[in-house]
Motif scaffolding. Sequence first.
Motif, PDB file in Angstrom:
ATOM      1  N   TYR A  51      36.456 108.152 106.542  1.00 23.19           N
ATOM      2  CA  TYR A  51      37.889 108.291 106.258  1.00 23.19           C
ATOM      3  C   TYR A  51      38.630 107.169 106.971  1.00 23.19           C
ATOM      4  CZ  TYR A  51      36.361 112.697 104.418  1.00 23.19           C
ATOM      5  OH  TYR A  51      35.707 113.642 103.679  1.00 23.19           O
ATOM      6  N   GLU A  52      39.244 106.271 106.184  1.00 25.53           N
ATOM      7  CA  GLU A  52      39.861 105.071 106.756  1.00 25.53           C
ATOM      8  C   GLU A  52      41.354 105.027 106.440  1.00 25.53           C
ATOM      9  OE1 GLU A  52      39.308 102.402 108.810  1.00 25.53           O
ATOM     10  OE2 GLU A  52      41.306 101.749 108.193  1.00 25.53           O
ATOM     11  N   ARG A  53      42.128 104.670 107.459  1.00 22.31           N
ATOM     12  CA  ARG A  53      43.596 104.608 107.363  1.00 22.31           C
ATOM     13  C   ARG A  53      44.084 103.521 106.393  1.00 22.31           C
ATOM     14  NH1 ARG A  53      45.953 102.958 113.070  1.00 22.31           N
ATOM     15  NH2 ARG A  53      44.650 101.156 112.647  1.00 22.31           N
ATOM     16  N   ASP A  54      43.390 102.374 106.353  1.00 17.09           N
ATOM     17  CA  ASP A  54      43.835 101.273 105.474  1.00 17.09           C
ATOM     18  C   ASP A  54      43.926 101.756 104.031  1.00 17.09           C
ATOM     19  OD1 ASP A  54      44.057  99.477 107.489  1.00 17.09           O
ATOM     20  OD2 ASP A  54      42.204  98.380 107.053  1.00 17.09           O
ATOM     21  N   MET A 105      47.719  90.911 129.935  1.00 24.72           N
ATOM     22  CA  MET A 105      48.243  91.076 128.588  1.00 24.72           C
ATOM     23  C   MET A 105      48.006  89.795 127.811  1.00 24.72           C
ATOM     24  SD  MET A 105      52.094  92.130 127.597  1.00 24.72           S
ATOM     25  CE  MET A 105      52.528  90.677 126.724  1.00 24.72           C
ATOM     26  N   ILE A 106      47.829  89.932 126.505  1.00 26.03           N
ATOM     27  CA  ILE A 106      47.767  88.728 125.689  1.00 26.03           C
ATOM     28  C   ILE A 106      48.906  88.767 124.672  1.00 26.03           C
ATOM     29  CG2 ILE A 106      45.293  88.241 125.867  1.00 26.03           C
ATOM     30  CD1 ILE A 106      44.806  89.683 123.336  1.00 26.03           C
ATOM     31  N   ILE A 107      49.385  87.580 124.348  1.00 29.55           N
ATOM     32  CA  ILE A 107      50.306  87.448 123.216  1.00 29.55           C
ATOM     33  C   ILE A 107      49.478  86.796 122.125  1.00 29.55           C
ATOM     34  CG2 ILE A 107      52.431  86.412 122.365  1.00 29.55           C
ATOM     35  CD1 ILE A 107      53.439  86.504 125.301  1.00 29.55           C
ATOM     36  N   PRO A 112      33.906  98.290 112.472  1.00 28.62           N
ATOM     37  CA  PRO A 112      32.484  97.910 112.534  1.00 28.62           C
ATOM     38  C   PRO A 112      31.578  99.047 113.016  1.00 28.62           C
ATOM     39  CG  PRO A 112      33.828  96.580 114.052  1.00 28.62           C
ATOM     40  CD  PRO A 112      34.765  97.385 113.239  1.00 28.62           C
ATOM     41  N   GLY A 113      32.064  99.853 113.967  1.00 29.92           N
ATOM     42  CA  GLY A 113      31.244 100.962 114.472  1.00 29.92           C
ATOM     43  C   GLY A 113      31.013 102.009 113.397  1.00 29.92           C
ATOM     44  N   GLY A 114      32.110 102.490 112.793  1.00 32.21           N
ATOM     45  CA  GLY A 114      32.013 103.571 111.808  1.00 32.21           C
ATOM     46  C   GLY A 114      31.212 103.174 110.581  1.00 32.21           C
ATOM     47  N   GLY A 162      32.198 103.451 119.917  1.00 32.16           N
ATOM     48  CA  GLY A 162      33.041 102.251 119.971  1.00 32.16           C
ATOM     49  C   GLY A 162      34.250 102.397 120.886  1.00 32.16           C
ATOM     50  N   ASP A 163      35.329 101.706 120.515  1.00 31.40           N
ATOM     51  CA  ASP A 163      36.530 101.702 121.360  1.00 31.40           C
ATOM     52  C   ASP A 163      37.079 103.106 121.602  1.00 31.40           C
ATOM     53  OD1 ASP A 163      36.422  98.974 121.511  1.00 31.40           O
ATOM     54  OD2 ASP A 163      38.376  98.593 120.605  1.00 31.40           O
ATOM     55  N   ALA A 164      36.929 103.989 120.653  1.00 29.32           N
ATOM     56  CA  ALA A 164      37.428 105.362 120.826  1.00 29.32           C
ATOM     57  C   ALA A 164      36.784 106.006 122.053  1.00 29.32           C
ATOM     58  CB  ALA A 164      37.120 106.191 119.578  1.00 29.32           C
ATOM     59  N   ASP A 193      43.063 105.086 102.515  1.00 28.22           N
ATOM     60  CA  ASP A 193      44.374 105.719 102.660  1.00 28.22           C
ATOM     61  C   ASP A 193      44.240 107.125 103.245  1.00 28.22           C
ATOM     62  OD1 ASP A 193      47.070 106.153 102.524  1.00 28.22           O
ATOM     63  OD2 ASP A 193      47.065 106.740 100.410  1.00 28.22           O
ATOM     64  N   SER A 194      43.303 107.277 104.188  1.00 25.94           N
ATOM     65  CA  SER A 194      43.078 108.591 104.815  1.00 25.94           C
ATOM     66  C   SER A 194      43.334 108.475 106.306  1.00 25.94           C
ATOM     67  CB  SER A 194      41.639 109.057 104.591  1.00 25.94           C
ATOM     68  OG  SER A 194      41.355 109.154 103.220  1.00 25.94           O
ATOM     69  N   GLN A 195      44.606 108.493 106.647  1.00 27.93           N
ATOM     70  CA  GLN A 195      44.939 108.424 108.076  1.00 27.93           C
ATOM     71  C   GLN A 195      44.811 109.815 108.678  1.00 27.93           C
ATOM     72  OE1 GLN A 195      48.517 106.327 109.061  1.00 27.93           O
ATOM     73  NE2 GLN A 195      48.530 107.080 111.163  1.00 27.93           N
ATOM     74  N   PHE A 196      43.825 109.962 109.537  1.00 29.61           N
ATOM     75  CA  PHE A 196      43.568 111.259 110.169  1.00 29.61           C
ATOM     76  C   PHE A 196      44.768 111.656 111.022  1.00 29.61           C
ATOM     77  CE2 PHE A 196      42.336 113.538 114.003  1.00 29.61           C
ATOM     78  CZ  PHE A 196      41.617 114.612 113.497  1.00 29.61           C
ATOM     79  N   VAL A 197      45.133 112.943 110.934  1.00 27.84           N
ATOM     80  CA  VAL A 197      46.256 113.437 111.732  1.00 27.84           C
ATOM     81  C   VAL A 197      45.788 114.492 112.731  1.00 27.84           C
ATOM     82  CG1 VAL A 197      48.494 114.596 111.646  1.00 27.84           C
ATOM     83  CG2 VAL A 197      47.885 113.006 109.834  1.00 27.84           C
ATOM     84  N   GLU A 228      32.153  91.870 123.970  1.00 30.13           N
ATOM     85  CA  GLU A 228      31.119  92.887 123.741  1.00 30.13           C
ATOM     86  C   GLU A 228      31.581  94.016 122.838  1.00 30.13           C
ATOM     87  OE1 GLU A 228      28.103  92.632 124.782  1.00 30.13           O
ATOM     88  OE2 GLU A 228      28.247  91.060 126.287  1.00 30.13           O
ATOM     89  N   GLY A 229      32.890  94.131 122.565  1.00 27.37           N
ATOM     90  CA  GLY A 229      33.436  95.330 121.924  1.00 27.37           C
ATOM     91  C   GLY A 229      32.768  95.710 120.613  1.00 27.37           C
ATOM     92  N   ILE A 230      32.692  94.762 119.689  1.00 27.96           N
ATOM     93  CA  ILE A 230      32.088  95.074 118.392  1.00 27.96           C
ATOM     94  C   ILE A 230      30.590  95.302 118.559  1.00 27.96           C
ATOM     95  CG2 ILE A 230      31.397  93.897 116.243  1.00 27.96           C
ATOM     96  CD1 ILE A 230      34.289  93.212 115.828  1.00 27.96           C
ATOM     97  N   ASN A 231      30.000  94.533 119.446  1.00 25.27           N
ATOM     98  CA  ASN A 231      28.570  94.680 119.702  1.00 25.27           C
ATOM     99  C   ASN A 231      28.245  96.073 120.240  1.00 25.27           C
ATOM    100  OD1 ASN A 231      27.196  91.889 119.330  1.00 25.27           O
ATOM    101  ND2 ASN A 231      29.185  91.459 120.258  1.00 25.27           N
ATOM    102  N   VAL A 290      35.474 109.173 111.100  1.00 24.96           N
ATOM    103  CA  VAL A 290      36.897 108.841 111.009  1.00 24.96           C
ATOM    104  C   VAL A 290      37.103 107.439 111.583  1.00 24.96           C
ATOM    105  CG1 VAL A 290      39.237 109.469 111.724  1.00 24.96           C
ATOM    106  CG2 VAL A 290      37.577 111.256 111.131  1.00 24.96           C
ATOM    107  N   GLY A 291      37.453 106.482 110.710  1.00 24.92           N
ATOM    108  CA  GLY A 291      37.649 105.088 111.121  1.00 24.92           C
ATOM    109  C   GLY A 291      36.553 104.198 110.559  1.00 24.92           C
ATOM    110  N   GLY A 292      36.968 103.292 109.661  1.00 28.01           N
ATOM    111  CA  GLY A 292      35.993 102.390 109.026  1.00 28.01           C
ATOM    112  C   GLY A 292      36.044 100.996 109.629  1.00 28.01           C
ATOM    113  N   ASP A 299      33.555  86.175 110.428  1.00 24.60           N
ATOM    114  CA  ASP A 299      34.924  86.640 110.242  1.00 24.60           C
ATOM    115  C   ASP A 299      34.917  88.170 110.168  1.00 24.60           C
ATOM    116  OD1 ASP A 299      37.772  85.756 109.257  1.00 24.60           O
ATOM    117  OD2 ASP A 299      37.154  87.389 107.937  1.00 24.60           O
ATOM    118  N   ARG A 300      35.890  88.795 110.823  1.00 25.30           N
ATOM    119  CA  ARG A 300      35.912  90.275 110.845  1.00 25.30           C
ATOM    120  C   ARG A 300      35.949  90.881 109.438  1.00 25.30           C
ATOM    121  NH1 ARG A 300      38.124  92.996 115.782  1.00 25.30           N
ATOM    122  NH2 ARG A 300      38.147  91.392 117.377  1.00 25.30           N
ATOM    123  N   GLY A 301      36.720  90.218 108.542  1.00 25.41           N
ATOM    124  CA  GLY A 301      36.837  90.722 107.167  1.00 25.41           C
ATOM    125  C   GLY A 301      35.503  90.633 106.433  1.00 25.41           C
TER     126      GLY A 301
END
Length: 390
Positions: free
Chosen positions: A39-42, A190-192, A20-22, A309-311, A137-141, A320-323, A16-18, A117-119
């Motif tokens: 299954y990816e929300r986008d 915090m970042i803006i 870099p980790g998934g 990953g972040d989850a 279009d599979s947003q897990f609920v 380091e996050g994506i790594n 669940v989640g596409g 680039d992330r994309g």
Amino acid sequence: MMQIPELLLHKNIAIVGGGPGGLTLARLLQLKGAWVKVYERDHSQAARVQGAIVDLHFDSGLKAMEATGLMEAFKANYMTGADKYRLLDPKGNILLDEGNQAGEPQFGNPQFRPEIDRGALRDLLINGLLPGTVIWDSQFVSMKEVDYKWELQFKNGTTATADIVIGSDGYRSLIRPYLTDVKALYSGAMIIQGEIDHPKTACPEFYQLVNQANLMAMGNGATIAAQPRGDGGLTFYAASMYPENWVKVSGIDFNNTEQVQTYLIDHYEDWNPVFFSLFKACQHFLPRPLNYFPLENRWETKDNVTLIGDAAHLMPPNGEGINLAMLDALDLSECLTGTATFTDLHNAIASYEKTMFDRAAPLCKETIEGISDFAAPTEESVQDLIKMLS
Ligand SMILES: Cc1cc2nc3c(=O)[nH]c(=O)nc-3n(C[C@H](O)[C@H](O)[C@H](O)COP(=O)(O)OP(=O)(O)OC[C@H]3O[C@@H](n4cnc5c(N)ncnc54)[C@H](O)[C@@H]3O)c2cc1C
């Protein structure tokens, strides 16, 4: 026909989640013949991935990329020179410029941290999967366990069934509550975030200063970081320390561009006006409180659901996050399909989780302890950074 590893025989795996980790995990498992769906929300692959470039590291992101067999595609897409740092003080004086340093580390050199680039990273990982692996279009609920299987429910009304569920759905993971009720804490910083689509014309002086590299301006208790995007745009982050509920009590409407610009120009009033041109060029701002999961209390291993990953281990951005997400994917895939012989899924997942926690916990602690060096740097901490980068 490829022999499916014993532990995964007749098992459907739902990732669940596409991110870099998934996607890395899906590719690694498919290479071993496992039955995988992501299954990816986008809504589609064309949805723009948020954020700027990311650098992959020798012993984590690049190691996992190597294992996916997609290194040639990575080499065709990375952004040459974007790994160079340029460090400024608030007046705009250049304190360090890696672009001027002699000697170019290359692939195979542990110091080389190529940016992509992330994309582009997402596209190349998706292109490495069997057609139809990513269900858009599979947003897990939610999900429930029925007869040793998970029944997953998505926001668009569809459902799916899986024997094993892996949550790679990022920092707001909805799979995480099936393992732990430990919630994210606020780091104090915090970042803006700002996005500029046409920096070449919108803020030409600042654009030249970035010079297609990683720009960091630090001092007077604040930081500005700016990075090119693969599509010619620019992402920047303005960081400082703020009280936890600052976004609410500040009175700033973050959808009102002018209000945010006025706030930032005031907040950075004693900085070089070239930074104001950056704020004025930006039409879209996003406040991001930097949170983390405390990792002292580990969840009890289950034999049919885990996190990567972040989850699993959200921490403030530390490069380091994506790594880590990609390395988690490598470690989990090896425990499930590799040479180490685990007698059952419980032991395989427990072994992965131990490695993952042992690696992430000290890193998260270090990042939280050093958060003010990033968001509220002093002269001393900037000098330390220069020494480290040199
Ligand atoms: C400002 C900022 C800058 C950063 N810079 C860097 C950097 O330079 N280098 C670096 O290594 N890391 C960086 N990071 C951290 C990095 O972005 C994350 O650690 C990394 O993206 C985590 O990868 P992931 O695959 O675990 O999750 P994500 O990248 O968050 O991917 C999660 C995926 O799951 C999908 N999803 C979410 N919820 C659901 C749901 N309910 N159902 C289905 N799909 C869902 C999302 O759409 C997304 O595609 C930065 C983070 C921030 C905030």
